[in-house]
Design a protein around this motif. Sequence first.
Motif, PDB file in Angstrom:
ATOM      1  N   ARG A 177      -9.753  10.797  34.622  1.00 44.51           N
ATOM      2  CA  ARG A 177     -10.276   9.436  34.738  1.00 44.51           C
ATOM      3  C   ARG A 177     -11.797   9.409  34.842  1.00 44.51           C
ATOM      4  NH1 ARG A 177      -6.078   9.420  38.485  1.00 44.51           N
ATOM      5  NH2 ARG A 177      -7.569   9.452  40.216  1.00 44.51           N
ATOM      6  N   GLU A 178     -12.441  10.567  34.772  1.00 43.61           N
ATOM      7  CA  GLU A 178     -13.904  10.677  34.897  1.00 43.61           C
ATOM      8  C   GLU A 178     -14.368  10.161  36.260  1.00 43.61           C
ATOM      9  OE1 GLU A 178     -16.110   9.806  31.050  1.00 43.61           O
ATOM     10  OE2 GLU A 178     -14.227   8.753  30.661  1.00 43.61           O
TER      11      GLU A 178
ATOM     12  N   PHE B 213      -0.363  10.304  32.806  1.00 44.15           N
ATOM     13  CA  PHE B 213      -0.789   9.223  31.921  1.00 44.15           C
ATOM     14  C   PHE B 213      -2.311   9.151  31.830  1.00 44.15           C
ATOM     15  CE2 PHE B 213       3.372   6.948  31.760  1.00 44.15           C
ATOM     16  CZ  PHE B 213       3.370   6.717  30.392  1.00 44.15           C
ATOM     17  N   ASP B 214      -3.003   9.745  32.756  1.00 42.42           N
ATOM     18  CA  ASP B 214      -4.471   9.688  32.753  1.00 42.42           C
ATOM     19  C   ASP B 214      -5.098  10.912  32.084  1.00 42.42           C
ATOM     20  OD1 ASP B 214      -4.359   7.268  34.043  1.00 42.42           O
ATOM     21  OD2 ASP B 214      -4.642   8.097  36.041  1.00 42.42           O
ATOM     22  N   TYR B 215      -4.387  11.508  31.110  1.00 39.69           N
ATOM     23  CA  TYR B 215      -4.958  12.681  30.453  1.00 39.69           C
ATOM     24  C   TYR B 215      -6.135  12.282  29.559  1.00 39.69           C
ATOM     25  CZ  TYR B 215      -2.174  11.311  26.325  1.00 39.69           C
ATOM     26  OH  TYR B 215      -1.624  10.624  25.268  1.00 39.69           O
ATOM     27  N   ARG B 216      -7.065  13.219  29.417  1.00 37.23           N
ATOM     28  CA  ARG B 216      -8.250  13.012  28.577  1.00 37.23           C
ATOM     29  C   ARG B 216      -8.553  14.306  27.836  1.00 37.23           C
ATOM     30  NH1 ARG B 216     -13.593  14.007  29.535  1.00 37.23           N
ATOM     31  NH2 ARG B 216     -13.114  14.557  31.701  1.00 37.23           N
ATOM     32  N   PRO B 217      -8.605  14.256  26.494  1.00 37.63           N
ATOM     33  CA  PRO B 217      -8.890  15.480  25.738  1.00 37.63           C
ATOM     34  C   PRO B 217     -10.337  15.933  25.958  1.00 37.63           C
ATOM     35  CG  PRO B 217      -8.858  13.571  24.273  1.00 37.63           C
ATOM     36  CD  PRO B 217      -8.403  13.089  25.618  1.00 37.63           C
ATOM     37  N   VAL B 218     -10.503  17.228  26.211  1.00 36.09           N
ATOM     38  CA  VAL B 218     -11.834  17.775  26.505  1.00 36.09           C
ATOM     39  C   VAL B 218     -12.292  18.763  25.442  1.00 36.09           C
ATOM     40  CG1 VAL B 218     -13.148  19.185  28.161  1.00 36.09           C
ATOM     41  CG2 VAL B 218     -11.548  17.444  28.990  1.00 36.09           C
TER      42      VAL B 218
ATOM     43  N   THR C  14      -6.054   1.525  25.014  1.00 35.94           N
ATOM     44  CA  THR C  14      -6.084   2.978  24.845  1.00 35.94           C
ATOM     45  C   THR C  14      -7.520   3.495  24.947  1.00 35.94           C
ATOM     46  OG1 THR C  14      -6.277   2.767  22.433  1.00 35.94           O
ATOM     47  CG2 THR C  14      -4.054   2.955  23.352  1.00 35.94           C
ATOM     48  N   GLY C  15      -7.639   4.772  25.276  1.00 42.76           N
ATOM     49  CA  GLY C  15      -8.949   5.410  25.285  1.00 42.76           C
ATOM     50  C   GLY C  15      -9.800   5.100  26.497  1.00 42.76           C
ATOM     51  N   GLU C  16      -9.242   4.469  27.538  1.00 41.32           N
ATOM     52  CA  GLU C  16     -10.006   4.176  28.745  1.00 41.32           C
ATOM     53  C   GLU C  16      -9.180   4.529  29.972  1.00 41.32           C
ATOM     54  OE1 GLU C  16     -12.666   4.255  30.639  1.00 41.32           O
ATOM     55  OE2 GLU C  16     -13.500   2.981  29.063  1.00 41.32           O
ATOM     56  N   ASN C  17      -9.576   5.597  30.662  1.00 41.51           N
ATOM     57  CA  ASN C  17      -8.846   6.063  31.839  1.00 41.51           C
ATOM     58  C   ASN C  17      -9.529   5.705  33.146  1.00 41.51           C
ATOM     59  OD1 ASN C  17      -7.045   7.187  30.086  1.00 41.51           O
ATOM     60  ND2 ASN C  17      -7.539   9.317  30.541  1.00 41.51           N
ATOM     61  N   ASN C  18     -10.842   5.515  33.094  1.00 43.61           N
ATOM     62  CA  ASN C  18     -11.608   5.297  34.314  1.00 43.61           C
ATOM     63  C   ASN C  18     -11.183   4.001  35.007  1.00 43.61           C
ATOM     64  OD1 ASN C  18     -14.255   3.941  35.542  1.00 43.61           O
ATOM     65  ND2 ASN C  18     -14.407   6.154  35.761  1.00 43.61           N
TER      66      ASN C  18
END
Length: 675
Positions: free
Chosen positions: A411-412, A501-506, A587-591
């Motif tokens: 989520r940064e 559900f809060d995954y983010r590709p790094v 989509t594309g927003e976890n923060n």
Amino acid sequence: MLKTLFTNQRIPNHHLHYNKKILNFNKLNTTRMKPANAIQERVSEFLKQYPPFNLIASEELRGLAGQVRVMYLEPEQVLFKQSDTPHDVFYLVRQGSVRLEQGPEEAKRLVDVCDEGDVFGARALIAKKDYSSTATAAEETLVYGIPIDLFEPILHHNPEVALYFAAGFAAGSQVQQGSMQETNQARRGLGSYTSTQALHLEDVLTLDTSRNKVTCTGQTSIRLAAQIMSDKDSSFILVVDAQEHPIGILTDTDLRKQVVAGHLSIDDPVTEVMSSPVISIQPNPHMAEALLLMMHKRVKHLCVTADGTINTPVVGVLTEHHLLLAQGNNPAVLVQEIRETQNIDNLPAIRNRAEELLQKYLEQEVNIAFIANIITEVNDALVVRALQHAESILGEPPLHYCWLSIGSEGREEQLLRTDQDNALVFEDAHAAEEKEAQAYFVKLAAQVNEVLVKCGFERCPADMMASNPKWCQPLHIWKQYFHDWIHEPTEEALLNASIFFDYRPVYGDFSLAEKLTDYIYEHIQQEHVFLPYLAKHALQSPPPLSFFRNFIVERGGEHKDQFDIKLRAMVPLVDAARVLTLDNRVTGENNTFKRFEKLAVLEPQNAALYRDAAMAYEIMMRHRALSGLRNNNTGRYINPSELNKLERQTLRNTFKPISDVQELLQVRFQLNYLG
């Protein structure tokens, strides 16, 4: 009977036996009262320890202290009742405690408990309305009555004092929706900061970038372009079209790697060697914006154009050197050091410097979104460098893969070095090939996890890391995981869903993460009961609406009598933002605070609530980070006795949006009808 112990007058001796325990004035006895000026000084000394009185000039405060009424309350004695006409004073607890309750006698509801230094009964001062609660002494209590007619002029000419009351900091004040902005302003305006080093991150960069406007056309030879760069003493040259729109950039590094190394001829056109497209920005950006763009895009030059896009003429160039001159301790330098270090053992020391930068940012009240972005860039750079190092040892990966950050890092929001949460997805293949690939990726992840441990990130206690084979799987297995969690929402499934559900590709093949996201949203649309169950799961942590003397703390174990700000205050907002984002197919927003800001745009009718929730979460993030840095831990558990009045009042206000957002979930997903 309410007993006024003294103002500026002598006290009858028969009153003094009531206050032996409570006053504890060492030199006060039953035969002789201290001079009025000594009492005035004592009251003044006490008042200036607490907001908002610490914001009042000394002479003015002494004058006010001289008119304060000091009152003794016996246990269970009522000072005022709900709906009573307001007194001509508002109150401050000197010793003891006072309960504020609402409702009829047979069904009273506790609103707040005021202890030493708490202001209450201010409704008469601010709203000019009858009391909204009943004030009862919870024990032997001494209170100061502050005359309203003397305090109102102070309120009107002192903006900081007015801000204290506007933010709802007085005990028992109802925290109104839309008031989180005032709460944050009060937190910033009334707090104190220890750092004196200016960081200038909010400054607008008004550098004369036109002096760096070195250009050529696409047909220019590399030889001539290099000559122009030399004549202008420039490390770059912009390549432009006939309208002076940027189409590329040539740097010293490009010349060294491509031309000097013999890959191209100096007579070739610059289009053969330039980097394209350029990264552009509008004129006079904030330093924070320029810094983040450079770090994220991994460039040292930003092309300034008329409107910030590559479709308008070039104005000039903003270089990393400009930022280094404007800000001494530049996080871009840290990220660059991480990316370029050859010795992996250097990473912990670099990450320690990032922690020092974090503390300065927090103390200087730098925007929390910027801080989170900076720390995310640093942490991502660590992960990428660790993966590259692991690949160099283990050899080239057998299949395409993508490293996923989950939890707070996904989520940064991982400002402090807490425990690791990560996973790995690799492309589908034949069963035997997948098994062999998984063995490779588990080893790869284990090496990365070990590097991160050395950099201060503890292993996940629940082993939710990519080195655990369960969370290192091909795409089709990950799809099966999410399919099961969505279509069979057991308690364990909902817990896993709330984490993953809060995954983010790094790093790696981001298309694998995109395919997984598409699959997830497709199945959420199919299984209509999933989001209501996820919403119900989000309501498991009830909001701590007030800071009472015995407010919700851990009952036992290592953190006995401490407040868990993560579980009891932050997680409810994280969970609510996730559910509402999924419901809106964002989509594309976890923060979390960016999710609420996005929701405010999508649902204008709830915009005020969502903005308050975003602000509350930012305040809690900042408080937790400062607490963690101060105590050299994760900042998760807070000792209530170590909070000053301002911190208590600020955090108390952040709890109101939690309650309001949870009520919205309850209604939207009709959770009362959910079995």
